[in-house]
Motif scaffolding. Structure first.
Motif, PDB file in Angstrom:
ATOM      1  N   UNK A  77       4.150  -5.486  -5.041  1.00 40.83           N
ATOM      2  CA  UNK A  77       5.154  -5.081  -6.030  1.00 40.83           C
ATOM      3  C   UNK A  77       5.769  -3.720  -5.712  1.00 40.83           C
ATOM      4  N   UNK A  78       5.274  -3.056  -4.661  1.00 36.67           N
ATOM      5  CA  UNK A  78       5.879  -1.794  -4.246  1.00 36.67           C
ATOM      6  C   UNK A  78       5.295  -0.552  -4.887  1.00 36.67           C
ATOM      7  N   UNK A  79       4.188  -0.683  -5.607  1.00 37.24           N
ATOM      8  CA  UNK A  79       3.593   0.498  -6.234  1.00 37.24           C
ATOM      9  C   UNK A  79       2.572   1.090  -5.264  1.00 37.24           C
ATOM     10  N   UNK A  80       3.108   1.801  -4.281  1.00 38.17           N
ATOM     11  CA  UNK A  80       2.315   2.444  -3.242  1.00 38.17           C
ATOM     12  C   UNK A  80       3.165   3.552  -2.617  1.00 38.17           C
ATOM     13  N   UNK A  81       2.574   4.284  -1.666  1.00 36.51           N
ATOM     14  CA  UNK A  81       3.297   5.357  -0.994  1.00 36.51           C
ATOM     15  C   UNK A  81       3.097   6.692  -1.689  1.00 36.51           C
TER      16      UNK A  81
END
Length: 479
Positions: free
Chosen positions: A55-59
């Protein structure tokens, strides 16, 4: 909250209370895993049923900042959106931590009402930050700009006050339940406890043998009990499933105020079991039999599929889900203790640190391909059991404190839950081969979402009454 924090999970000095009564009346899970060991990614996974990497909840620092422009992508479908389409009233109260603003300081484009929640009460869009410590135990000069409270999409308090924070969450939650007692509803109630900094209302202070952490846990326990009592008083407990869980393990680096992970190794921010395994309790009088203990390997991502099945709806089919429905376990269609140690297709969980796959849980086994070095200077860092400053094992998933294991470190978690005794991998060729095959299959299907936690901008810092960033408004519902 850590796996070993509750009386019913074995803590020797934490007072027993309403949550432990909930355990006695429902089902306690011994192997409930969060999808991540930090707040934002674990919450994204809970609400979508998908790994944070998808879902893109990283970095970045792996969580959303108070001035960040990233958030839970709008093309992701949440539990609230699925249930709303099925005719459920949807409500959210408490800590959000999945993004605030995107382009302008007050646009609120990542707030809960954009993700399927019709009612959004008192909420922390960011978190209960260390800088909000009104006691000044750890910081002589707290930074109140990071401490703000919303009601729906409106900033109402900056800095927020701890004294009535939990009571405000409870008030809004009870009001939502009363308003929807005759219709199906979904309430996502996310308390600020047990996050740094530790706090409690005056009536709970110095009431626990565990000090400030125990005081806060007693306040949380009281609030959970009030929610359950509300359901009983309205006679809707027999058609209401309540799931209680933590978003990750205890924060060991803040000593006695970080919670307990029991016999588990590591804590918050790490992919050792102490960072990922959490208390998990299901309560549904008349449906979930009382006093049950489930040893099934389950995940917070399972809540999405469980809710969808119970509501009789089919989630969008254009994406991969990582969770499974818990309905067979809750309704006792599956034995509390798995009948086979290593069934033909054992449950497999993938543990990430940002976009790096660190470990794989495969049935009773867990293989670490990378591991985090754990701090060893607790005595120096924690004089009298109180931390001097806040720090984590690390937010960084690629630094020198990360060790690569080839072949992987292998543990039997059923026999060695503390991950103390690595197995001789040469004697477990079949297990290693199966884990590697599962890992390759998973990675082949993985399309990482765009990293959202990297995006920050000081111009997006929420601020009421600029440039002072100070206000104390009372929501209409609290007047």
């Amino acid at each position: 909250m850590g796996w070993g924090d509750l009386c019913s999970y074995g803590h020797p000095t934490q007072e027993c209370g309403e949550i432990d009564k909930m355990v006695a009346e429902g089902m306690r899970f011994t192997q409930w895993y969060s999808a991540d060991s930090l707040c934002s990614p674990s919450r994204a996974a809970l609400l979508t049923g998908r790994l944070p990497i998808r879902v893109g909840v990283w970095g970045g620092e792996r969580v959303f900042a108070n001035d960040g422009s990233g958030g839970l992508p709008k093309n992701e479908t949440t539990i609230a959106e699925v249930l709303k389409d099925a005719g459920y009233a949807t409500g959210m109260v408490g800590k959000w931590h999945l993004g605030i603003n995107e382009f302008l300081p007050g646009d609120g484009r990542h707030l809960p009402h954009h993700h399927g929640f019709d009612f959004v009460g008192t909420n922390l869009p960011f978190t209960n930050h260390w800088a909000c410590d009104e006691s000044k135990v750890h910081l002589a000069h707290p930074n109140p700009i990071k401490c703000f409270l919303y009601w729906n999409a409106t900033l109402v308090q900056q800095p927020f006050r701890h004294d009535n924070l939990t009571a405000s969450f409870l008030q809004d939650s009870v009001a939502f339940i009363h308003s929807n007692k005759d219709t199906p509803f979904f309430l996502y109630l996310s308390f600020a406890h047990m996050h740094t900094d530790m706090f409690s209302a005056p009536r709970f202070r110095e009431t626990s043998r565990r000090g400030r952490y125990g005081d806060g846990l007693r306040e949380l326990d009281w609030a959970v009990g009030e929610v359950l009592k509300t359901l009983v008083s309205l006679q809707i407990q027999h058609r209401t499933l309540v799931i209680f869980l933590s978003d990750h393990g205890g924060h060991l680096e803040i000593c006695t105020e970080g919670g307990s992970n029991g016999i588990l190794k590591g804590g918050k921010a790490s992919t050792w079991d102490g960072g990922l395994r959490v208390p998990g309790i299901a309560w549904w009088p008349g449906v979930v039999a009382p006093g049950q203990v489930s040893q099934h390997l389950v995940s917070s991502m399972d809540v999405f599929q469980t809710a969808a099945e119970l509501a009789g709806v089919t989630p969008p089919k254009d994406r991969i889900y990582d969770g499974k429905s818990l309905v067979p376990i809750l309704l006792e269609k599956a034995p509390a203790v798995p009948t086979s140690k290593l069934p033909p297709s054992p449950r497999t969980l993938f543990h990430y640190c940002s976009d790096r796959l660190m470990a794989v849980r495969y049935g009773e086994y867990k293989a670490h391909f990378y591991s985090m070095e754990l701090p060893t200077n607790y005595t120096e860092h924690c004089p009298s059991g109180v931390p001097k400053v806040e720090y984590y094992t690390s937010f960084d998933c690629y630094g020198p404190h990360i060790t690569h294991h080839e072949p992987p470190l292998l543990y039997n978690i059923d026999r060695d839950p503390g991950e103390l005794y690595p197995l001789p991998v040469g004697q477990y060729d079949e297990v290693i081969a199966n884990i590697l095959a599962a890992k390759l299959q998973h990675q082949a299907s993985l399309v990482p979402g765009k990293a959202q936690c990297k995006e920050t901008s000081t111009t997006l810092q929420p601020c009421c009454n600029p440039p002072f960033c100070y206000c104390n408004y009372k929501p209409a519902s609290h007047r």
